[in-house]
Design a protein around this motif. Structure first.
Motif, mmCIF file in Angstrom:
data_model
loop_
_atom_site.group_PDB
_atom_site.id
_atom_site.type_symbol
_atom_site.label_atom_id
_atom_site.label_comp_id
_atom_site.label_asym_id
_atom_site.label_seq_id
_atom_site.Cartn_x
_atom_site.Cartn_y
_atom_site.Cartn_z
ATOM 1 N N ARG A 26 1.105 -10.512 -7.133
ATOM 2 C CA ARG A 26 1.995 -9.477 -6.592
ATOM 3 C C ARG A 26 2.420 -9.786 -5.161
ATOM 4 N NH1 ARG A 26 1.504 -4.138 -9.054
ATOM 5 N NH2 ARG A 26 1.277 -4.648 -11.253
ATOM 6 N N MET A 27 1.635 -10.618 -4.496
ATOM 7 C CA MET A 27 1.868 -10.778 -3.053
ATOM 8 C C MET A 27 2.110 -12.207 -2.593
ATOM 9 S SD MET A 27 -0.768 -8.005 -1.568
ATOM 10 C CE MET A 27 -1.856 -8.650 -2.801
ATOM 11 N N ILE A 28 1.993 -13.161 -3.509
ATOM 12 C CA ILE A 28 2.239 -14.560 -3.118
ATOM 13 C C ILE A 28 3.389 -15.101 -3.945
ATOM 14 C CG2 ILE A 28 1.295 -16.903 -3.098
ATOM 15 C CD1 ILE A 28 -1.451 -15.665 -2.505
ATOM 16 N N ASP A 29 4.373 -15.682 -3.264
ATOM 17 C CA ASP A 29 5.492 -16.324 -3.955
ATOM 18 C C ASP A 29 5.059 -17.749 -4.308
ATOM 19 O OD1 ASP A 29 7.726 -17.685 -4.710
ATOM 20 O OD2 ASP A 29 8.986 -17.034 -3.041
ATOM 21 N N PRO A 39 8.489 -4.383 0.687
ATOM 22 C CA PRO A 39 9.027 -3.820 1.933
ATOM 23 C C PRO A 39 8.182 -2.631 2.411
ATOM 24 C CG PRO A 39 10.669 -3.778 0.149
ATOM 25 C CD PRO A 39 9.437 -4.370 -0.424
ATOM 26 N N LEU A 40 7.776 -2.679 3.661
ATOM 27 C CA LEU A 40 6.919 -1.621 4.207
ATOM 28 C C LEU A 40 7.778 -0.649 5.009
ATOM 29 C CD1 LEU A 40 4.008 -3.900 5.564
ATOM 30 C CD2 LEU A 40 3.969 -2.522 3.480
ATOM 31 N N HIS A 123 0.803 5.570 10.466
ATOM 32 C CA HIS A 123 1.448 5.111 9.231
ATOM 33 C C HIS A 123 0.340 4.950 8.191
ATOM 34 C CE1 HIS A 123 5.097 4.303 11.433
ATOM 35 N NE2 HIS A 123 4.426 3.563 12.299
ATOM 36 N N VAL A 124 0.549 5.495 7.001
ATOM 37 C CA VAL A 124 -0.539 5.504 6.015
ATOM 38 C C VAL A 124 -0.284 4.490 4.901
ATOM 39 C CG1 VAL A 124 -1.832 6.900 4.362
ATOM 40 C CG2 VAL A 124 -1.070 7.917 6.525
ATOM 41 N N LEU A 125 -1.119 3.462 4.886
ATOM 42 C CA LEU A 125 -1.038 2.410 3.871
ATOM 43 C C LEU A 125 -2.343 2.436 3.076
ATOM 44 C CD1 LEU A 125 0.367 -0.152 2.747
ATOM 45 C CD2 LEU A 125 -0.694 -1.439 4.608
ATOM 46 N N MET A 141 2.804 4.230 1.750
ATOM 47 C CA MET A 141 2.977 2.999 0.989
ATOM 48 C C MET A 141 1.654 2.670 0.302
ATOM 49 S SD MET A 141 5.040 0.294 0.673
ATOM 50 C CE MET A 141 4.689 -1.134 -0.334
ATOM 51 N N VAL A 142 1.745 2.139 -0.906
ATOM 52 C CA VAL A 142 0.530 1.740 -1.632
ATOM 53 C C VAL A 142 0.589 0.245 -1.918
ATOM 54 C CG1 VAL A 142 -0.761 1.985 -3.802
ATOM 55 C CG2 VAL A 142 0.239 4.009 -2.721
ATOM 56 N N LEU A 143 -0.489 -0.445 -1.649
ATOM 57 C CA LEU A 143 -0.628 -1.820 -2.127
ATOM 58 C C LEU A 143 -1.606 -1.750 -3.294
ATOM 59 C CD1 LEU A 143 -0.866 -3.801 1.239
ATOM 60 C CD2 LEU A 143 1.112 -3.597 -0.288
ATOM 61 N N GLU A 144 -1.178 -2.227 -4.437
ATOM 62 C CA GLU A 144 -1.969 -2.017 -5.640
ATOM 63 C C GLU A 144 -2.931 -3.172 -5.893
ATOM 64 O OE1 GLU A 144 0.663 -0.880 -8.876
ATOM 65 O OE2 GLU A 144 -1.000 -1.194 -10.254
#
Ligand code: M6R
Length: 364
Positions: A26-29, A39-40, A123-125, A141-144
């Motif tokens: 999900r996070m590495i190209d 995008p945050l 800012h809530v992540l 924002m959520v990082l799953e």
């Protein structure tokens, strides 16, 4: 179902390689081998400091997250358990980042801390495994973590998925803040991409871990020691042992041992050290030598180079595959979880449903 495994915990331990791979994807190209954050809704480069909060294993993930954010992004970070943070009235920096970590997204204290941090202008992540949870609804924002359902009360794969997300966040933050070179980013990303394969190799260590488990299962008290990035791993190992084997375990930063806990050490209190080679190896090895000199039975999780330095000191060694120091703590956390599982098997406890514990702690 358990897919033929004896317990959900064993099944979930075996899912580490898959879950880490899915979460990283999900996070590495893969084409550029760079971290690409979704995008945050805020500018990572403008964050003055981060406040990390969580409970239990997720809190330990937060401690490792701090280690990476400090070292790779030079970002000042506070970490506290949610039940303390929510009542601590901590001064917060305007526009700071609140980083919440939770498998369930429903933990009462973590949710309350989230709301307090939001009210404090942060800012809530959130790093969550359940994207439609209460915490998700209240986050900017959520990082799953793509760990899938975790059934065993003791967290395993959700923990390494949290670590995978936090490692990527540290890389992205380092790039945004200009503290991480493109070359260094490539090294760190390669280390992350190597993780699933190396995690799969850990299952070859089962016999060695069973040998260690036999020593631990006989004890009433066990001390876990680690330094730097391995202190959170020691905490995770000790918590997992307590939860599923009911053996009293405590984790200490290795350097703290001589400030008290060394008084406990004798033949009946095994010491489990997380001590692979690296910058702090010599320091930890000398702490272990001191424990050994007091008659302690020493068990070490290390790598080939560390094993060479510990052979005369440790009674049993578990030698993990070589890994970059950035990601080695993730592999070591899987290994200490495997140890807890093997001890619980010897003790015959209810591995998936330990007494007094609930999977999701939705009351304070
Ligand atoms: O769902 P959460 O990640 O918020 O849960 C936090 C803790 O309750 C949890 O990590 C707990 O400590 C586990 N039983 C650890 O194995």
């Amino acid at each position: 179902g358990k897919d033929g495994y004896r317990h959900y915990m064993d099944k979930e331990l075996h899912e580490h390689p898959l879950v880490i791979g899915q979460t990283l994807r999900r996070m590495i190209d893969p084409a550029t081998r760079r971290v690409v954050m979704p995008p945050l809704p805020f500018d990572l480069a403008a964050i003055p400091r981060a406040t990390i909060t969580a409970c239990g294993s997720a809190f330990y993930a937060g401690l490792l997250g701090r280690h990476w954010l400090e070292s790779e992004a030079r970002l000042p970070v506070d970490v506290d358990v949610a039940s303390e943070l929510r009542y601590r009235d901590a001064p917060l920096s305007a526009g700071g980042l609140a980083l919440l970590i939770s498998q369930s997204g429903e933990t009462a204290d973590t949710l309350a801390a989230l709301r307090a941090l939001r009210a404090g202008g942060q800012h809530v992540l959130s790093v969550l495994n359940v994207p439609e949870s209460s915490m998700a609804r209240d986050s900017d924002m959520v990082l799953e973590t793509v760990a899938g359902p975790e059934i065993c009360v003791a967290s395993t794969k959700a923990f390494t998925a949290q670590l995978s997300v936090l490692a990527c966040l540290a890389i992205a933050t380092g790039r945004a803040r200009g503290t991480l070179s493109a070359e260094r980013e490539q090294v760190l990303v390669q280390a992350l991409l190597d993780l699933p394969g190396k995690a799969a190799e850990l299952f070859d260590l089962r016999a060695d871990i069973q040998h260690v488990a036999a020593i631990v299962a006989d004890a009433r008290d066990v001390l876990y020691l680690g330094r730097g990035a391995y202190f959170p791993v020691a905490l995770e190992g000790a918590l997992k042992l307590k939860e599923i084997s009911y053996i009293h375990a405590e984790a200490y930063a290795a350097g703290e041992m001589k400030h008290g806990p060394i008084a406990l050490i004798d033949r009946s209190v095994p010491v489990v050290a997380i001590a692979p080679s690296g910058r702090l190896f010599g320091k930890t090895a000398s702490n272990l030598q001191e424990a050994r000199a007091r008659g302690g039975r020493l068990i070490a999780f290390t790598d080939a180079e560390g094993a060479a330095g510990l052979r005369g000191i440790a009674e049993a060694l578990v030698v993990l595959p070589e890994a970059d120091p950035f990601t080695a703590p993730i592999l070591h956390s899987i290994a200490v979880q495997m140890l807890a599982y093997e001890v619980a098997l010897l003790k015959g406890t209810d591995v998936d449903q330990p007494r007094n514990l609930a999977k999701s702690v939705t009351v304070e």
